[in-house]
Motif scaffolding. Structure first.
Motif, PDB file in Angstrom:
ATOM      1  N   ALA A  92       0.656  -1.132   0.094  1.00  0.00           N
ATOM      2  CA  ALA A  92      -0.011  -0.126  -0.135  1.00  0.00           C
ATOM      3  C   ALA A  92       0.743   1.168   0.020  1.00  0.00           C
ATOM      4  CB  ALA A  92      -1.030  -0.162   1.227  1.00  0.00           C
ATOM      5  N   GLY A  93       1.940   1.345   0.748  1.00  0.00           N
ATOM      6  CA  GLY A  93       2.775   2.500   0.911  1.00  0.00           C
ATOM      7  C   GLY A  93       4.072   2.196  -0.262  1.00  0.00           C
ATOM      8  N   TYR A  94       4.985   3.036   0.400  1.00  0.00           N
ATOM      9  CA  TYR A  94       6.361   3.075  -0.413  1.00  0.00           C
ATOM     10  C   TYR A  94       6.078   3.174  -1.740  1.00  0.00           C
ATOM     11  CZ  TYR A  94      10.959   1.294  -1.651  1.00  0.00           C
ATOM     12  OH  TYR A  94      12.335   1.250  -1.926  1.00  0.00           O
ATOM     13  N   ALA A  95       6.410   2.527  -2.845  1.00  0.00           N
ATOM     14  CA  ALA A  95       6.120   3.037  -4.257  1.00  0.00           C
ATOM     15  C   ALA A  95       4.773   1.749  -4.751  1.00  0.00           C
ATOM     16  CB  ALA A  95       7.621   2.449  -5.153  1.00  0.00           C
ATOM     17  N   GLY A  96       4.338   1.099  -3.651  1.00  0.00           N
ATOM     18  CA  GLY A  96       3.280   0.254  -4.471  1.00  0.00           C
ATOM     19  C   GLY A  96       3.830  -1.009  -5.250  1.00  0.00           C
ATOM     20  N   GLY A  97       3.255  -1.858  -5.320  1.00  0.00           N
ATOM     21  CA  GLY A  97       3.399  -3.177  -6.441  1.00  0.00           C
ATOM     22  C   GLY A  97       3.022  -4.226  -5.748  1.00  0.00           C
ATOM     23  N   LEU A  98       2.989  -5.572  -6.381  1.00  0.00           N
ATOM     24  CA  LEU A  98       2.897  -6.793  -6.298  1.00  0.00           C
ATOM     25  C   LEU A  98       4.054  -7.091  -5.256  1.00  0.00           C
ATOM     26  CD1 LEU A  98       2.079  -8.197  -9.486  1.00  0.00           C
ATOM     27  CD2 LEU A  98       0.398  -7.604  -7.999  1.00  0.00           C
ATOM     28  N   PHE A  99       3.539  -7.998  -4.306  1.00  0.00           N
ATOM     29  CA  PHE A  99       4.511  -8.491  -3.477  1.00  0.00           C
ATOM     30  C   PHE A  99       4.140 -10.044  -2.929  1.00  0.00           C
ATOM     31  CE2 PHE A  99       5.937  -8.967   1.279  1.00  0.00           C
ATOM     32  CZ  PHE A  99       7.449  -8.970   0.954  1.00  0.00           C
ATOM     33  N   GLY A 108      16.253 -21.558   7.428  1.00  0.00           N
ATOM     34  CA  GLY A 108      16.973 -21.930   8.525  1.00  0.00           C
ATOM     35  C   GLY A 108      18.315 -22.501   8.488  1.00  0.00           C
ATOM     36  N   ALA A 109      18.630 -23.352   7.551  1.00  0.00           N
ATOM     37  CA  ALA A 109      19.671 -24.075   7.145  1.00  0.00           C
ATOM     38  C   ALA A 109      20.001 -23.843   5.785  1.00  0.00           C
ATOM     39  CB  ALA A 109      19.185 -25.516   7.290  1.00  0.00           C
ATOM     40  N   GLU A 110      19.668 -23.926   4.825  1.00  0.00           N
ATOM     41  CA  GLU A 110      20.006 -23.963   3.466  1.00  0.00           C
ATOM     42  C   GLU A 110      19.437 -22.153   3.186  1.00  0.00           C
ATOM     43  OE1 GLU A 110      19.507 -27.893   1.155  1.00  0.00           O
ATOM     44  OE2 GLU A 110      17.718 -27.162   2.385  1.00  0.00           O
ATOM     45  N   THR A 111      18.504 -21.825   3.569  1.00  0.00           N
ATOM     46  CA  THR A 111      18.178 -20.423   3.113  1.00  0.00           C
ATOM     47  C   THR A 111      17.650 -19.492   4.372  1.00  0.00           C
ATOM     48  OG1 THR A 111      15.899 -20.825   2.874  1.00  0.00           O
ATOM     49  CG2 THR A 111      17.407 -20.986   0.968  1.00  0.00           C
ATOM     50  N   TYR A 112      17.632 -18.407   4.224  1.00  0.00           N
ATOM     51  CA  TYR A 112      17.361 -17.318   5.326  1.00  0.00           C
ATOM     52  C   TYR A 112      15.992 -17.772   6.075  1.00  0.00           C
ATOM     53  CZ  TYR A 112      16.042 -12.862   7.590  1.00  0.00           C
ATOM     54  OH  TYR A 112      15.771 -11.942   8.626  1.00  0.00           O
ATOM     55  N   GLY A 113      16.175 -17.965   7.544  1.00  0.00           N
ATOM     56  CA  GLY A 113      15.039 -18.364   8.144  1.00  0.00           C
ATOM     57  C   GLY A 113      13.854 -17.905   7.936  1.00  0.00           C
ATOM     58  N   ALA A 114      13.638 -16.613   7.726  1.00  0.00           N
ATOM     59  CA  ALA A 114      12.311 -15.999   7.520  1.00  0.00           C
ATOM     60  C   ALA A 114      11.719 -15.813   6.100  1.00  0.00           C
ATOM     61  CB  ALA A 114      12.372 -14.581   8.118  1.00  0.00           C
ATOM     62  N   GLY A 115      12.495 -16.713   5.440  1.00  0.00           N
ATOM     63  CA  GLY A 115      12.090 -16.922   4.008  1.00  0.00           C
ATOM     64  C   GLY A 115      12.669 -16.016   2.948  1.00  0.00           C
ATOM     65  N   ARG A 116      12.151 -16.207   1.624  1.00  0.00           N
ATOM     66  CA  ARG A 116      12.550 -15.484   0.536  1.00  0.00           C
ATOM     67  C   ARG A 116      11.285 -14.699  -0.260  1.00  0.00           C
ATOM     68  NH1 ARG A 116      15.311 -20.324  -2.605  1.00  0.00           N
ATOM     69  NH2 ARG A 116      13.836 -21.543  -1.399  1.00  0.00           N
ATOM     70  N   TYR A 117      11.688 -13.754  -1.255  1.00  0.00           N
ATOM     71  CA  TYR A 117      11.001 -13.163  -1.949  1.00  0.00           C
ATOM     72  C   TYR A 117      11.077 -13.717  -3.365  1.00  0.00           C
ATOM     73  CZ  TYR A 117      11.224  -9.245   1.432  1.00  0.00           C
ATOM     74  OH  TYR A 117      11.090  -8.353   2.360  1.00  0.00           O
ATOM     75  N   LEU A 118       9.637 -13.872  -3.952  1.00  0.00           N
ATOM     76  CA  LEU A 118       9.491 -14.284  -5.310  1.00  0.00           C
ATOM     77  C   LEU A 118       9.075 -13.225  -6.146  1.00  0.00           C
ATOM     78  CD1 LEU A 118       9.749 -16.896  -6.997  1.00  0.00           C
ATOM     79  CD2 LEU A 118       7.330 -17.260  -6.656  1.00  0.00           C
ATOM     80  N   ILE A 119       8.383 -12.159  -5.743  1.00  0.00           N
ATOM     81  CA  ILE A 119       8.076 -10.965  -6.500  1.00  0.00           C
ATOM     82  C   ILE A 119       8.020  -9.735  -5.445  1.00  0.00           C
ATOM     83  CG2 ILE A 119       6.176  -9.713  -7.710  1.00  0.00           C
ATOM     84  CD1 ILE A 119       5.063 -12.234  -8.758  1.00  0.00           C
ATOM     85  N   ASP A 120       8.731  -8.495  -5.741  1.00  0.00           N
ATOM     86  CA  ASP A 120       8.640  -7.378  -4.902  1.00  0.00           C
ATOM     87  C   ASP A 120       8.784  -6.230  -6.465  1.00  0.00           C
ATOM     88  OD1 ASP A 120       8.706  -5.298  -3.366  1.00  0.00           O
ATOM     89  OD2 ASP A 120      10.612  -5.958  -2.443  1.00  0.00           O
ATOM     90  N   ALA A 121       7.662  -6.023  -6.638  1.00  0.00           N
ATOM     91  CA  ALA A 121       7.416  -5.241  -7.748  1.00  0.00           C
ATOM     92  C   ALA A 121       7.795  -3.853  -7.533  1.00  0.00           C
ATOM     93  CB  ALA A 121       5.898  -5.261  -8.580  1.00  0.00           C
ATOM     94  N   ALA A 122       7.768  -3.371  -6.044  1.00  0.00           N
ATOM     95  CA  ALA A 122       8.129  -2.044  -5.794  1.00  0.00           C
ATOM     96  C   ALA A 122       9.660  -1.820  -6.034  1.00  0.00           C
ATOM     97  CB  ALA A 122       7.820  -1.937  -4.260  1.00  0.00           C
TER      98      ALA A 122
END
Length: 217
Positions: free
Chosen positions: A131-138, A147-161
């Motif tokens: 809703a804020g920043y530049a807007g966009g799909l997320f 937590g072992a092979e990748t960042y524990g809190a997850g990854r991004y697939l789309i961040d159109a902002a």
């Protein structure tokens, strides 16, 4: 901070955004012909930016030695999916706040969902609009590698902002290629505050594609 000292930072940030936007424009065009070649271009360009650019999320003293670590490209993890629109929010409903790695929370709207036809069976992920920043799909996600092979809190697939968008069409379809999933900035330095994947976007299977924290054994 005085405006004179802020200007170089703002100009370098503008340059970072231009470079990332140009990279994804190249990737969208090239991936129509050769997705794996587009992925190699994405990985090598992104690594150079993270190592050399003043706006890199990697801490300054770690940049010279920075190297990206990736699983090999897997064509089975590229999908063209239809977006199922979410019902409109109730009148007066508050904006959705996703989990966040820092103090500040960004507002989002859940605009739909996608069914991803993995080999293990379809899984559903929610699609958001910032809703804020530049807007966009997320579209953030968590999976069995966290937590072992990748960042524990997850990854991004789309961040159109931030221009991280592999494309789609006005008919409501999106290209989802998990080979282009990436760690948020807070994976490199906790000074960054990053919106994270909510429980509904936690996959019950490992997605061994794209960026990983360490080299393969």
């Amino acid at each position: 901070m005085a405006p004179a000292t802020r200007a170089p930072d703002r100009l370098s940030l503008a340059d970072w955004r231009r470079r990332v936007s140009d990279l994804y424009a190249d990737v969208r065009a090239e991936s129509r012909r050769d997705p794996e070649a587009a992925w190699r271009h994405w990985a090598s360009t992104r690594e150079a930016l993270y190592r050399e650019h003043p706006q890199s999320p990697v801490p300054r003293d770690a940049r010279p030695a920075f190297r990206g670590h990736y699983w090999p490209y897997d064509p089975r993890l590229r999908f063209d999916v239809a977006v199922e629109a979410a019902p409109p929010p109730a009148p007066g409903a508050l904006a959705l706040a996703l989990p966040n790695s820092g103090q500040d929370a960004l507002s989002f709207e859940r605009i739909g969902a996608v069914e991803v036809p993995f080999a293990e069976g379809s899984r559903r992920l929610s699609l958001f609009w910032m809703a804020g920043y530049a807007g966009g799909l997320f579209l953030p996600f968590r999976d069995g590698t966290n937590g072992a092979e990748t960042y524990g809190a997850g990854r991004y697939l789309i961040d159109a902002a931030k221009s991280a968008d592999l494309g789609g069409d006005v008919a409501g379809r999106l290209v989802l290629d998990f080979n282009f999933a990436y760690q948020p900035s807070c994976a490199f330095d906790p000074k960054w505050a990053c919106p994270l994947a909510p429980p509904e976007n936690r996959l019950d299977l490992p997605i061994r594609a794209s960026e990983r924290l360490t080299p393969e054994p």
